[in-house]
Scaffold this motif. Structure first.
Motif, short mmCIF file in Angstrom:
data_model
loop_
_atom_site.label_atom_id
_atom_site.label_comp_id
_atom_site.label_asym_id
_atom_site.label_seq_id
_atom_site.Cartn_x
_atom_site.Cartn_y
_atom_site.Cartn_z
N ALA A 121 1.10 -7.64 -12.76
CA ALA A 121 -0.30 -7.61 -13.18
C ALA A 121 -1.07 -6.51 -12.45
CB ALA A 121 -0.96 -8.97 -12.92
N ALA A 122 -0.59 -6.11 -11.28
CA ALA A 122 -1.27 -5.05 -10.53
C ALA A 122 -0.78 -3.66 -10.91
CB ALA A 122 -1.06 -5.27 -9.03
N LEU A 123 0.29 -3.62 -11.70
CA LEU A 123 0.91 -2.33 -12.02
C LEU A 123 0.69 -1.90 -13.46
CD1 LEU A 123 4.34 -3.03 -10.31
CD2 LEU A 123 2.74 -1.26 -9.59
N PHE A 169 -11.15 7.03 -8.33
CA PHE A 169 -10.00 6.30 -8.88
C PHE A 169 -8.69 6.90 -8.46
CE2 PHE A 169 -13.02 5.83 -12.66
CZ PHE A 169 -13.33 4.51 -12.39
N GLU A 170 -7.69 6.03 -8.29
CA GLU A 170 -6.31 6.50 -8.33
C GLU A 170 -5.87 6.39 -9.79
OE1 GLU A 170 -3.50 5.17 -5.28
OE2 GLU A 170 -1.94 5.12 -6.83
N ILE A 171 -5.11 7.38 -10.24
CA ILE A 171 -4.76 7.44 -11.66
C ILE A 171 -3.28 7.78 -11.83
CG2 ILE A 171 -7.08 8.24 -12.27
CD1 ILE A 171 -5.67 11.04 -12.85
N ASN A 183 -8.03 1.38 -7.41
CA ASN A 183 -6.66 1.73 -7.78
C ASN A 183 -6.20 0.63 -8.74
OD1 ASN A 183 -3.98 2.46 -7.93
ND2 ASN A 183 -3.44 1.59 -5.93
N PRO A 184 -6.62 0.72 -9.99
CA PRO A 184 -6.33 -0.37 -10.93
C PRO A 184 -4.91 -0.23 -11.47
CG PRO A 184 -7.47 1.36 -12.09
CD PRO A 184 -7.34 1.82 -10.65
N PRO A 185 -4.43 -1.21 -12.22
CA PRO A 185 -3.15 -1.03 -12.90
C PRO A 185 -3.24 0.19 -13.82
CG PRO A 185 -3.93 -3.30 -13.09
CD PRO A 185 -5.06 -2.51 -12.54
N TYR A 186 -2.18 1.02 -13.82
CA TYR A 186 -2.22 2.19 -14.71
C TYR A 186 -0.87 2.59 -15.27
CZ TYR A 186 -1.27 4.91 -10.35
OH TYR A 186 -0.77 5.41 -9.18
N ILE A 187 0.17 1.82 -15.04
CA ILE A 187 1.50 2.22 -15.50
C ILE A 187 1.77 1.64 -16.89
CG2 ILE A 187 3.96 2.18 -15.00
CD1 ILE A 187 3.22 1.95 -12.04
N ARG A 188 2.22 2.51 -17.82
CA ARG A 188 2.57 2.02 -19.16
C ARG A 188 3.98 1.43 -19.12
NH1 ARG A 188 2.46 7.08 -22.23
NH2 ARG A 188 2.25 8.04 -20.18
N PRO A 194 0.83 -1.21 0.00
CA PRO A 194 0.00 0.00 0.00
C PRO A 194 0.86 1.27 0.00
CG PRO A 194 -0.72 -1.52 1.71
CD PRO A 194 0.53 -2.09 1.13
N ARG A 195 0.46 2.24 -0.82
CA ARG A 195 1.25 3.46 -1.02
C ARG A 195 0.66 4.63 -0.23
NH1 ARG A 195 3.43 -0.05 -4.09
NH2 ARG A 195 4.38 0.38 -6.11
N PRO A 196 1.50 5.64 0.05
CA PRO A 196 0.99 6.84 0.74
C PRO A 196 -0.09 7.55 -0.08
CG PRO A 196 3.40 6.92 0.51
CD PRO A 196 2.96 5.67 -0.16
N GLU A 197 0.05 7.56 -1.41
CA GLU A 197 -0.98 8.26 -2.20
C GLU A 197 -2.32 7.52 -2.14
OE1 GLU A 197 2.01 7.37 -3.21
OE2 GLU A 197 2.07 6.61 -5.26
N THR A 198 -2.27 6.21 -1.99
CA THR A 198 -3.52 5.46 -1.88
C THR A 198 -4.19 5.75 -0.53
OG1 THR A 198 -2.52 3.82 -3.33
CG2 THR A 198 -4.55 3.17 -2.20
N1 GLN Z 1 1.26 4.18 -7.65
C1 GLN Z 1 1.83 2.89 -7.89
C2 GLN Z 1 3.31 3.02 -8.24
O1 GLN Z 1 3.76 4.08 -8.53
C3 GLN Z 1 1.12 2.18 -9.00
C4 GLN Z 1 -0.18 1.64 -8.59
C5 GLN Z 1 -0.98 1.20 -9.75
O2 GLN Z 1 -0.51 0.92 -10.85
N2 GLN Z 1 -2.22 1.16 -9.55
O3 GLN Z 1 4.05 2.06 -8.24
#
Ligand code: GLN
Length: 278
Positions: A211-213, A238-240, A188-193, A93-97
């Motif tokens: 898979a979560a990233l 959403f977290e984005i 907070n779904p996967p969102y990193i390209r 778990p991240r601080p931004e979450t």
């Molecule tokens: N914020 C996370 C990171 O920077 C990514 C979380 C996500 O992809 N949902 O690693």
């Protein structure tokens, strides 16, 4: 065998970690290791005058030098008042979450007469952190979490037990399965390209679940699009990615949601709040 003063222990760990981590992070890790292995508080670690022995210190340091996240080494982390088990099956778990949870709490939606007893779903729950933190803050809410990873769900359920919170976790793939209706969805779904890999730490790249990233380079918003398409809740949080705010506002608009971006503590566009007025 290291039977030495706590100050000397900190210095030893920091010096071993210095080739691999920035100085402040090496220091934080040293405190973390000593707290975990001795049961001392952070304050005591800073002020303790006596000696301590940490039997497996070399093994722990070796793992840190291989960039194993300290939370995975000890198998848990503290987050928003919860003690959460974590493993490489779940993100740490991240601080931004945590900020996302605070935002959700501070802006409770008025959903008809059910304002005080919302039915909330966390999509891609992982360790269960968001769902559990919301339940802790709002015991009157019905909170559930879904994930497609069974290993993650096992951990989320352990975390519900460990923190004595009544949250149901179930298996579903949000991209293909349908879900029920909720008052609010948080995700907070996967969102990193993949092209953003160079901005990430070795700890994350080597050990946290890809898979979560990661999302496909060609369709970074797929999880948000799917959730918006389902129209499964009048309120979405959403977290984005900081790079996707504008595109996401357009996407939400296309599905009839009125949306706004909110910023994280680093001043980056990090959250979207969307409401649907039928
Ligand atoms: N914020 C996370 C990171 O920077 C990514 C979380 C996500 O992809 N949902 O690693």
């Amino acid at each position: 065998m290291y039977l030495c003063s706590v100050k000397a222990l900190v210095e030893h760990i920091v010096s071993r970690l210095t080739p691999y981590y920035p100085p402040e992070e090496a220091q934080e890790l040293a405190y973390w290791v000593i707290q975990e292995t001795t049961g001392m508080s952070r304050f005591d670690v800073r002020t303790h005058k006596g000696t301590k022995n940490i039997p497996n210190l070399n093994i722990i340091i070796q793992k840190l030098c291989e960039y194993v996240p300290v939370q995975y080494i000890f198998g848990h982390t503290e987050w928003l008042g919860l003690d959460l088990k974590v493993s490489p099956a779940t993100l740490i778990p991240r601080p931004e979450t945590a900020e996302l949870v605070e935002l959700v709490s501070s802006r409770q939606p008025a959903v008809g007469s059910q304002q005080s007893a919302l039915n909330v779903l966390d999509i891609g729950t992982g360790s269960g952190c968001i769902a559990l933190a919301l339940k802790l803050k709002h015991p009157e809410w019905t909170v559930s979490g879904l994930d497609k990873s069974r290993e993650a769900l096992d951990i989320a359920r352990i975390n519900a037990d460990r923190n004595k919170l009544d949250v149901q976790f179930f298996e579903a793939d949000i991209l293909t399965d349908t879900i029920g209706q909720y008052d609010m969805i948080v995700s907070n779904p996967p969102y990193i390209r993949p092209s953003e890999r160079s901005t990430m730490t070795e700890n994350t790249l080597r050990y946290e679940p890809a898979a979560a990233l990661f999302v496909p380079e060609s369709d970074p918003l797929l999880f948000y699009r799917r959730i918006a398409m389902l129209h499964a809740a009048p309120v979405l949080w959403f977290e984005i990615s900081e790079t996707q705010g504008e595109a996401l506002l357009v996407l939400m608009g296309e599905h009839g949601y009125k949306a706004e971006c909110l910023y994280d503590m680093y001043g980056k566009q990090r959250f979207v709040y969307a409401t649907y007025n039928s």
